[in-house]
Design a protein around this motif. Structure first.
Motif, PDB file in Angstrom:
ATOM      1  N   ALA A 173      10.993   1.464   5.517  1.00  0.00           N
ATOM      2  CA  ALA A 173       9.952   2.131   6.302  1.00  0.00           C
ATOM      3  C   ALA A 173      10.454   3.520   6.659  1.00  0.00           C
ATOM      4  N   LYS A 174       9.556   4.516   6.562  1.00  0.00           N
ATOM      5  CA  LYS A 174       9.915   5.894   6.845  1.00  0.00           C
ATOM      6  C   LYS A 174       8.859   6.491   7.768  1.00  0.00           C
ATOM      7  N   SER A 175       9.293   6.868   8.968  1.00  0.00           N
ATOM      8  CA  SER A 175       8.349   7.443   9.924  1.00  0.00           C
ATOM      9  C   SER A 175       7.733   8.726   9.386  1.00  0.00           C
ATOM     10  N   ALA A 176       8.473   9.441   8.545  1.00  0.00           N
ATOM     11  CA  ALA A 176       7.953  10.679   7.978  1.00  0.00           C
ATOM     12  C   ALA A 176       6.765  10.431   7.057  1.00  0.00           C
ATOM     13  N   GLU A 177       6.619   9.183   6.593  1.00  0.00           N
ATOM     14  CA  GLU A 177       5.510   8.846   5.707  1.00  0.00           C
ATOM     15  C   GLU A 177       4.392   8.125   6.445  1.00  0.00           C
ATOM     16  N   GLY A 178       4.554   7.932   7.753  1.00  0.00           N
ATOM     17  CA  GLY A 178       3.485   7.332   8.535  1.00  0.00           C
ATOM     18  C   GLY A 178       3.818   6.011   9.175  1.00  0.00           C
TER      19      GLY A 178
ATOM     20  N   SER B  41       7.566  -2.113  11.572  1.00  0.00           N
ATOM     21  CA  SER B  41       8.751  -1.266  11.436  1.00  0.00           C
ATOM     22  C   SER B  41       9.359  -0.883  12.779  1.00  0.00           C
ATOM     23  N   VAL B  42       8.623  -1.053  13.863  1.00  0.00           N
ATOM     24  CA  VAL B  42       9.165  -0.683  15.175  1.00  0.00           C
ATOM     25  C   VAL B  42      10.115  -1.744  15.707  1.00  0.00           C
TER      26      VAL B  42
ATOM     27  N   ALA C  59       0.837  -1.193   0.000  1.00  0.00           N
ATOM     28  CA  ALA C  59       0.000   0.000   0.000  1.00  0.00           C
ATOM     29  C   ALA C  59       0.872   1.243   0.000  1.00  0.00           C
ATOM     30  N   PHE C  60       0.409   2.293  -0.676  1.00  0.00           N
ATOM     31  CA  PHE C  60       1.237   3.476  -0.881  1.00  0.00           C
ATOM     32  C   PHE C  60       1.068   4.535   0.197  1.00  0.00           C
ATOM     33  N   GLU C  61       0.006   4.424   0.998  1.00  0.00           N
ATOM     34  CA  GLU C  61      -0.239   5.429   2.036  1.00  0.00           C
ATOM     35  C   GLU C  61      -0.611   4.735   3.342  1.00  0.00           C
ATOM     36  N   ALA C  62      -0.322   5.405   4.451  1.00  0.00           N
ATOM     37  CA  ALA C  62      -0.688   4.876   5.762  1.00  0.00           C
ATOM     38  C   ALA C  62      -2.216   4.926   5.932  1.00  0.00           C
ATOM     39  N   PRO C  63      -2.805   3.937   6.601  1.00  0.00           N
ATOM     40  CA  PRO C  63      -2.135   2.761   7.160  1.00  0.00           C
ATOM     41  C   PRO C  63      -1.655   1.836   6.050  1.00  0.00           C
TER      42      PRO C  63
END
Length: 458
Positions: free
Chosen positions: A331-336, A271-272, A230-234
């Motif tokens: 994984a990028k926290s800036a993206e969710g 990711s955590v 998927a391209f967006e969070a969640p």
């Protein structure tokens, strides 16, 4: 241009520093057929410039161009489609030393070269993606090249079945009436290429409608594991499909079944997790309320108070030994996302019902690691991995030995930019012939399919 890992590291002063990766590379290959190989060495030497400007390889290796975007297919159905992506090679028991190569085309709308619509093989006449099929002789001569399925969209990766067919995955979830499509998309389709396996251009709806990436099948019971990019969070989920008629050949997946999403207790986002070897027991599988996502995308649906476990950029999925492995490219926290990394490899063991983080590529990674958004992967003949790089700058296929050593295997030379600002198309679809003598790989842009032979270690 997207910010690259090299730019991030340069800004933090971490260039060339830190640990390349953490985790147990041999664990990725434990119990697989390839793990019986030597797995030795640290590669095949430096890459040599290709005088023809297509593909740099180590000494002793050579390539053959099997197919190029825009050329006429031998079937006469039209030009070779653009954007070749996921791919698999299948042996042909009827012809000694020949094989089938099935190749996805990740075409959306307005692609450079759509998959031609062929009567009896087209799902949605307005969609431009699909698969093509090449039949090769023992010298990699192309006997036939034709459409395998048409009228699908954004065919990214997929997976092979134990009965010798290809499952092609749509990495989209547009519905009929959106973006010009005539039918709903976001499905898996089964592509056959032998007389006993004729493609039926209808989706396997029970396996879910979402942004599919790849699949892998447990050969002992027919359970299908699926990744969602998927391209967006969640972000996406990791699924399993329980077929009603497992391992019954071409009709197995058409008979329906139950789709479930993975829940890792107390872990809403993979990711955590940053410590390789971390193992979670008691994995839960929650039935998907609406697999067809008629009103709500699956990842947004109500899975109860505990929810389901998400992960960004879920890509490769393959079966090895008694476990299924799947990849989160980054994984990028800036993206969710809940955390940051440049790649994870996870192993789910159905017998123990446990999930283990095997390998992680971290923000302090060495620049020589395949870390510019590693994408498609394949098991190599020597027991390691081949990794397609998908990022900015020069693009490579990297090898990763069972001892954790990274080496360059191929470098793209087709400049799709300008002499002043060069650009190179990503690699995709890396796969090996059944005996491991040949590596097949695609260059996404310009669409080119290569067969690479040489002194492969086994």
């Amino acid at each position: 241009m997207a910010t690259t890992r090299r730019q991030i590291l340069a800004g933090t002063g971490a260039l060339g520093a830190g640990i390349a990766f953490a985790g147990s590379i041999p664990d990725v290959f434990a119990g697989t057929a390839h793990a019986q190989g030597t797995g030795g060495g640290s590669g095949y030497g430096p890459l040599l410039p290709d005088p023809d400007g297509l593909l740099d390889l180590p000494r002793g290796f050579r390539y053959k161009v099997l197919s190029r975007e825009g050329d006429a297919m031998r079937s006469g159905e039209g030009p070779v489609p653009s954007n070749p992506d996921g791919m698999a090679a299948f042996g042909d028991s009827r012809r000694h030393n020949s094989l089938w190569l099935v190749r996805n085309h990740e075409n959306r709308m307005d692609s450079r070269a759509p998959v031609p619509a062929v009567e009896g093989l087209t799902y949605d006449p307005r969609a431009e993606g699909g698969c093509t099929v090449l039949e090769l002789d023992r010298h990699h001569g192309v006997r036939t090249e034709r459409v395998g399925i048409a009228g699908t969209s954004t065919n990214c990766a997929g997976g092979h079945t134990p009965w010798g067919t290809w499952l092609t995955c749509e990495e989209t979830e547009y519905k009929a009436g959106e973006e010009g499509y005539a039918k709903d998309h976001g499905f898996i389709f089964e592509v056959g290429f032998r007389k006993e396996h004729r493609t039926v251009p209808e989706p396997l709806t029970a396996m879910g409608r979402f942004q599919h990436e790849a699949v892998a099948i447990d050969p002992s019971n027919g359970i299908v594991y699926e990744t969602e990019d998927a391209f967006e969070a969640p972000f996406g989920l990791f699924y399993r499909f329980l077929p009603r008629r497992p391992l019954r050949g071409f009709d197995s997946l058409r008979a329906g079944g139950v789709l479930e999403a993975m829940r890792v207790p107390e872990v809403p986002d993979l990711s955590v997790v940053t410590e390789p070897g971390t193992t979670f027991d008691g994995i839960e599988w929650v039935e998907v309320p609406d697999p067809l996502a008629a009103e709500t995308p699956i990842r947004h649906q109500d899975f109860g108070l505990k929810g389901a476990t998400h992960a960004q950029k879920l890509e490769g999925c393959y079966w090895g030994g008694r476990s299924v492995y799947f990849v989160s490219s980054f994984a990028k926290s800036a993206e969710g996302s809940g955390g940051d990394h440049y790649g994870q490899i996870w192993r789910y063991d159905p017998e123990d019902n446990s999930l283990t983080l095997v390998v992680i590529f971290g923000p302090e990674s060495d620049l020589d690691m395949p870390g510019e958004e590693p994408d498609n992967i394949a098991l190599a003949p020597s027991g390691g991995l081949m990794v397609c790089e998908d990022g900015a700058g020069v693009q490579h296929v990297y090898g990763l030995t069972r001892r954790g050593t990274v080496y360059p295997m191929a470098r793209g030379r087709q400049n799709i930019g300008t002499p002043e600002e060069p650009e190179w198309g990503e690699f995709a679809g890396v796969t090996f012939s059944p005996g491991g003598q040949t590596m097949f790989v695609n260059c996404y842009t310009p669409g080119t399919t290569f067969a690479v032979t040489g002194p492969w270690r086994h």
